[in-house]
Design an enzyme around this catalytic site. Structure first.
Site, PDB file in Angstrom:
ATOM      1  CB  CYS A 159      -0.951   0.004   1.185  1.00 13.77           C
ATOM      2  SG  CYS A 159      -0.191  -0.487   2.739  1.00 13.77           S
ATOM      3  CG  HIS A 254      -0.011   4.337   4.011  1.00 16.51           C
ATOM      4  ND1 HIS A 254      -0.557   4.215   5.266  1.00 16.51           N
ATOM      5  CD2 HIS A 254       0.210   3.059   3.584  1.00 16.51           C
ATOM      6  CE1 HIS A 254      -0.670   2.933   5.580  1.00 16.51           C
ATOM      7  NE2 HIS A 254      -0.215   2.213   4.576  1.00 16.51           N
TER       8      HIS A 254
END
Ligand code: NAP
Length: 365
Positions: A159, A254
């Site tokens: 990810c 993120h």
């Protein structure tokens, strides 16, 4: 629902599995007809299996609430109940996930996976559809190697890479070699699954280590930027990457602070911004349902991107970039952000499946 492809979700009760269930609720091409998880959840209705741990801020889709959760370890159970599966499994041993995904493929059920187990299998494409759609070519070789008729495996990368790989690819595609790259990630807690990192470690704190993450960050980009040759994916030679991966008290999104060194040819700041803002690719051309119209969004405020404000940009599928500026050590630096359980996990997986469908890989199921 007539005409939709029936899909299963393996690991349907987990953090990423729940995202799949919610995001597929009104999907124009796919319909969830099969859910599977560990033996602990098997035998329960989905709504009961997730009763105390439904983490998505909306109701469980009515079409899935009363599906019986099956044991994901039994691939044969899925036969006839779904045409392909999304894999969002987390098992103690990577080898077990690898074997299990192969078992589904051998039963004629394609696997679109989020797990890391098959990312380094050389005939398995690791897709970011905007970047390496051409890696789909390796699937024919993969089927041949295993003697699989309909089944195959396609995976998505870690990810955190989704946060900055599209801007990197855009620059390389525009003719600018990237020689070296230093990345520091600030990764959300949802990236660790549920229940994930203990609250005592996460509140009022930063954890400067995520097991295995720096190795993935440094290696996976080379496969993503690689080419299909002789029935396998050959890694790109560069860039050389040095990374530090940290866990921060953010729920979703993120962030990555990136510094880049170019080869001899160096773009101006204006040119970089033009390359990023005009970046589109095959998912946009094909108008895939989950494709963002603008895969890269550049912000000019001095204090953006921020997870809470920017993670839902383009429905959680954009790479949002800010703070583009010269670097005193390398050439440029910037801050990038993406939604780790949407672009980085479930919606990225759905985009992979949409690309596979659009390219005819589900035609004979
Ligand atoms: P998670 O919340 O821990 O969920 C794990 C799932 O696997 C659950 O459905 C669980 O079922 C099932 N499972 C556990 N042990 C099993 C067993 N022995 N047999 C069969 N099923 C079993 O993990 P996650 O965060 O959703 O991650 C799922 C996968 O996606 C992982 O491979 C992860 O590396 C990858 N990924 C995650 C993210 C993210 O942002 N979270 C991003 C990219 C990729 P029970 O509920 O019954 O235990």
């Amino acid at each position: 629902m007539a005409g939709k492809i029936k899909v299963g979700v393996l690991g349907a009760t987990g953090m990423v599995g729940q995202r799949y269930i919610k995001l597929l609720e009104d999907h124009p091409w796919f319909e969830v007809t099969y859910v599977a998880a560990s033996p602990r959840s098997a035998g329960q209705l989905y709504k009961d299996a997730v009763a105390n741990r439904w983490l998505i801020g909306a109701e469980i889709p009515s079409g899935v609430q009363n599906l019986m959760v099956e044991d994901a370890n039994l691939a044969e159970k899925a036969i006839g109940k779904c045409q392909f599966v999304f894999s969002a499994l987390e098992l103690p041993k990577k080898e077990d996930i690898k074997n299990l995904e192969a078992a589904y493929a051998a039963e004629g059920i394609p696997v679109v996976s989020n797990a890391s187990a098959n990312r380094w299998t050389e005939d398995v494409p690791m897709l970011v559809p905007e970047i390496n759609y051409s890696h789909l070519d390796v699937i024919a070789d993969q089927k041949k190697h295993h003697g699989w008729d309909k089944g195959f495996i396609a995976v998505k990368p870690n990810c955190s890479l989704q946060t900055y790989m599209m801007p990197i690819h855009a620059l390389i595609q525009a003719g600018y070699e990237i020689k070296r790259m230093v990345v520091t990630t600030l990764q959300a807690t949802s990236g660790a699954g549920y229940p994930g990192v203990p609250s005592f470690d996460m509140i009022d704190n930063i954890v400067p280590f995520i097991g295995g993450e720096e190795e993935k960050t440094e290696k996976e980009c080379l496969k993503i930027l690689g080419t299909v040759k002789d029935g396998k994916i050959e890694n790109a030679a560069g860039p050389i990457v040095s990374s530090t991966c940290t866990r921060v008290p953010v729920i979703d999104g993120h962030t990555a602070c990136v510094s880049l060194e170019f080869g001899d040819k160096k773009p101006s700041m204006e040119e970089i911004e033009k390359i990023w803002t005009s970046y589109t690719s095959v998912p946009q051309e094909l108008k895939l349902p989950s494709a963002p119209e603008h895969p890269i969004v550049v912000r000019h405020e001095e204090n953006r991107p921020q997870p809470r404000r920017d993670r839902e940009t383009e429905k959680g599928m954009a790479c949002v970039i800010g703070r583009l500026r010269p670097c005193n050590v390398f050439d440029i630096k910037f801050v990038a952000l993406s939604h780790n359980t949407k672009r980085g996990a479930a919606l990225g997986g759905i985009l992979n499946a949409e690309l596979l469908k659009a390219k005819g890989f589900f035609d004979n199921l």
